[in-house]
Scaffold this active site. Structure first.
Site, PDB file in Angstrom:
ATOM      1  N   GLU A  50       0.827  -1.214   0.000  1.00 19.57           N
ATOM      2  CA  GLU A  50       0.000   0.000   0.000  1.00 19.57           C
ATOM      3  C   GLU A  50       0.860   1.263   0.000  1.00 19.57           C
ATOM      4  O   GLU A  50       0.645   2.161  -0.801  1.00 19.57           O
ATOM      5  CB  GLU A  50      -0.932   0.013   1.216  1.00 19.57           C
ATOM      6  CG  GLU A  50      -1.718   1.305   1.293  1.00 19.57           C
ATOM      7  CD  GLU A  50      -2.809   1.311   2.346  1.00 19.57           C
ATOM      8  OE1 GLU A  50      -2.797   0.478   3.253  1.00 19.57           O
ATOM      9  OE2 GLU A  50      -3.689   2.188   2.241  1.00 19.57           O
TER      10      GLU A  50
ATOM     11  N   ASP B 256      -0.974  -5.136   2.814  1.00 13.92           N
ATOM     12  CA  ASP B 256      -1.506  -3.949   3.497  1.00 13.92           C
ATOM     13  C   ASP B 256      -0.931  -3.975   4.912  1.00 13.92           C
ATOM     14  O   ASP B 256      -1.319  -4.819   5.738  1.00 13.92           O
ATOM     15  CB  ASP B 256      -3.041  -3.984   3.540  1.00 13.92           C
ATOM     16  CG  ASP B 256      -3.604  -2.636   3.977  1.00 13.92           C
ATOM     17  OD1 ASP B 256      -2.846  -1.853   4.601  1.00 13.92           O
ATOM     18  OD2 ASP B 256      -4.781  -2.371   3.711  1.00 13.92           O
TER      19      ASP B 256
ATOM     20  N   ILE C 277      -1.081  -1.862   7.512  1.00 12.89           N
ATOM     21  CA  ILE C 277      -2.082  -1.551   8.557  1.00 12.89           C
ATOM     22  C   ILE C 277      -3.394  -1.289   7.823  1.00 12.89           C
ATOM     23  O   ILE C 277      -3.582  -0.226   7.228  1.00 12.89           O
ATOM     24  CB  ILE C 277      -1.693  -0.314   9.389  1.00 12.89           C
ATOM     25  CG1 ILE C 277      -0.349  -0.534  10.102  1.00 12.89           C
ATOM     26  CG2 ILE C 277      -2.798   0.015  10.402  1.00 12.89           C
ATOM     27  CD1 ILE C 277       0.061   0.596  11.052  1.00 12.89           C
ATOM     28  N   ASP C 278      -4.285  -2.252   7.829  1.00 14.78           N
ATOM     29  CA  ASP C 278      -5.602  -2.010   7.240  1.00 14.78           C
ATOM     30  C   ASP C 278      -6.523  -1.516   8.351  1.00 14.78           C
ATOM     31  O   ASP C 278      -6.651  -2.164   9.394  1.00 14.78           O
ATOM     32  CB  ASP C 278      -6.181  -3.275   6.601  1.00 14.78           C
ATOM     33  CG  ASP C 278      -7.545  -2.946   6.007  1.00 14.78           C
ATOM     34  OD1 ASP C 278      -7.623  -1.964   5.254  1.00 14.78           O
ATOM     35  OD2 ASP C 278      -8.521  -3.631   6.340  1.00 14.78           O
TER      36      ASP C 278
ATOM     37  N   THR D 285      -6.313   2.130   8.897  1.00 13.30           N
ATOM     38  CA  THR D 285      -5.395   3.154   9.431  1.00 13.30           C
ATOM     39  C   THR D 285      -6.161   4.201  10.232  1.00 13.30           C
ATOM     40  O   THR D 285      -5.702   4.641  11.294  1.00 13.30           O
ATOM     41  CB  THR D 285      -4.592   3.811   8.285  1.00 13.30           C
ATOM     42  OG1 THR D 285      -3.844   2.788   7.632  1.00 13.30           O
ATOM     43  CG2 THR D 285      -3.637   4.879   8.806  1.00 13.30           C
TER      44      THR D 285
ATOM     45  N   ASP E 244      -6.378  -4.729  -0.096  1.00  8.84           N
ATOM     46  CA  ASP E 244      -7.494  -4.983   0.826  1.00  8.84           C
ATOM     47  C   ASP E 244      -8.194  -6.306   0.481  1.00  8.84           C
ATOM     48  O   ASP E 244      -8.878  -6.887   1.328  1.00  8.84           O
ATOM     49  CB  ASP E 244      -8.549  -3.856   0.730  1.00  8.84           C
ATOM     50  CG  ASP E 244      -8.009  -2.511   1.168  1.00  8.84           C
ATOM     51  OD1 ASP E 244      -7.409  -2.440   2.248  1.00  8.84           O
ATOM     52  OD2 ASP E 244      -8.187  -1.526   0.422  1.00  8.84           O
TER      53      ASP E 244
HETATM   54  C1  IPD Z   1      -8.888   1.190   4.020  1.00  8.14           C
HETATM   55  C2  IPD Z   1      -9.851   0.647   5.044  1.00  8.14           C
HETATM   56  C3  IPD Z   1     -11.179   1.354   4.885  1.00  8.14           C
HETATM   57  C4  IPD Z   1     -11.756   1.189   3.483  1.00  8.14           C
HETATM   58  C5  IPD Z   1     -10.733   1.626   2.446  1.00  8.14           C
HETATM   59  C6  IPD Z   1      -9.430   0.867   2.655  1.00  8.14           C
HETATM   60  P1  IPD Z   1      -6.388   1.426   4.891  1.00  8.14           P
HETATM   61  O1  IPD Z   1      -7.613   0.642   4.140  1.00  8.14           O
HETATM   62  O2  IPD Z   1      -9.995  -0.725   4.929  1.00  8.14           O
HETATM   63  O3  IPD Z   1     -12.100   0.857   5.797  1.00  8.14           O
HETATM   64  O4  IPD Z   1     -12.898   1.979   3.338  1.00  8.14           O
HETATM   65  O5  IPD Z   1     -11.238   1.390   1.151  1.00  8.14           O
HETATM   66  O6  IPD Z   1      -8.501   1.229   1.639  1.00  8.14           O
HETATM   67  O7  IPD Z   1      -6.138   2.694   4.138  1.00  8.14           O
HETATM   68  O8  IPD Z   1      -6.840   1.675   6.282  1.00  8.14           O
HETATM   69  O9  IPD Z   1      -5.270   0.451   4.764  1.00  8.14           O
END
Ligand code: IPD
Length: 282
Positions: A69, A89, A91-92, A94, A225
């Protein structure tokens, strides 16, 4: 055909180590900035954890490709090549991490081109829930597991008994929000049992794999994701498809996942698209 089981073991060890870094970082002051939009957040910890994961994997597998990411946000091309490729990813969730809201995960997927003519296929997935220590793992053809216990999706076919999950995505302009809310209204008024947003696409998708919810849909998420979670859901018996009802396109920034094809098809029919572009064209 190569046996990729060693990659799953390595991914698990790295996800656990990365999770420890996230667990300690969440207690400290965070340096937060934004990326594509003011709501698309990134912290020092995202960079640190991605660097840890990629450098460890690269040392072990120097010929492999990497999609991460934060590397992609920094301009590294996001594409699946002929090389076995890790999709990360760090930290999903964030935004959740910034607020210490306890829905944050490390996600590591892996794709391999098995035959010259075919597209790379998702081979394994590891998702570690950093707050409660839940570990989701799957390898294609070998089942999906949560802390070692086999996962099974919900077999519910009746949408009026379904719990639906989604995420908002980073765009907040009025036109996008109108479509987002319109899609949610259609799914609420089906009627379904409810719609939930937890702030982490990967953990929401894990809830489809575990049968805690019947379907997930989203526009605006990324390949990192979806990659690991898609293997976990499919190995738990579920469907991960495009929002048009066709096969999943990992780079298309949209997805529908469900325990049964009937519920997946129902969700597909309700959705008005939101265009977020593609991961491999930015
Ligand atoms: C995001 C989260 C968020 C979702 C976004 C993702 P990130 O990832 O999962 O809930 O709405 O589409 O990209 O930026 O926290 O790694």
């Amino acid at each position: 055909m190569e046996d990729w089981s060693h990659c799953l073991d390595v991914a698990v060890q790295i996800a656990l180590r990365a999770g420890q870094v996230v667990q300690s970082a969440v207690k400290q002051e965070k340096q937060v900035s934004s990326k594509s939009t003011p709501t698309d957040l990134v912290t020092e910890a995202d960079h640190q954890v991605e660097e840890l994961i990629i450098s460890t994997l690269r040392e072990k597998y120097p010929s492999h490709g990497f999609i991460g990411e934060e590397s992609s946000a920094a301009g590294v091309t996001c594409e699946l090549t002929d090389d076995p490729t890790w999709i990360i990813d760090p930290i999903d969730g964030t935004c959740n991490f910034v607020h210490s809201f306890p829905m944050v995960a490390v996600s590591i997927g892996f794709a391999v081109r098995k035959e010259k003519i075919s597209a790379p296929q998702l081979e394994l997935g590891v998702i570690y829930h950093c707050f409660d220590g839940t570990l989701y793992t799957a390898r294609k053809g070998h089942g999906a597991f949560c802390n070692g216990v086999r996962l099974q999706v919900s077999k519910e076919k009746d949408v009026s008994k379904a719990l639906i999950l989604t995420e908002i995505g980073a765009k907040r302009d009025p036109a996008t929000l109108d479509i987002f809310l319109g899609n949610m209204k259609k799914l609420l008024s089906a009627p379904t049992h409810g719609v939930r947003i937890i702030g982490s696409s990967t953990l929401a998708l894990c809830h489809i794999a575990s049968g805690a919810a019947e379907a997930y849909y989203q526009y605006g998420l990324h390949c990192w994701d979806i990659a690991a979670a898609a293997v976990i859901i499919r190995e738990a018996g579920g469907y991960v498809i495009d929002t048009t009802g066709g096969p999943l396109d990992l780079m298309s920034r949209r997805v529908v996942a469900a325990g049964t094809r009937q519920i997946a098809d129902y969700v597909v029919k309700q959705l008005q698209p939101i265009n977020y572009g593609r991961d491999d064209l930015t």
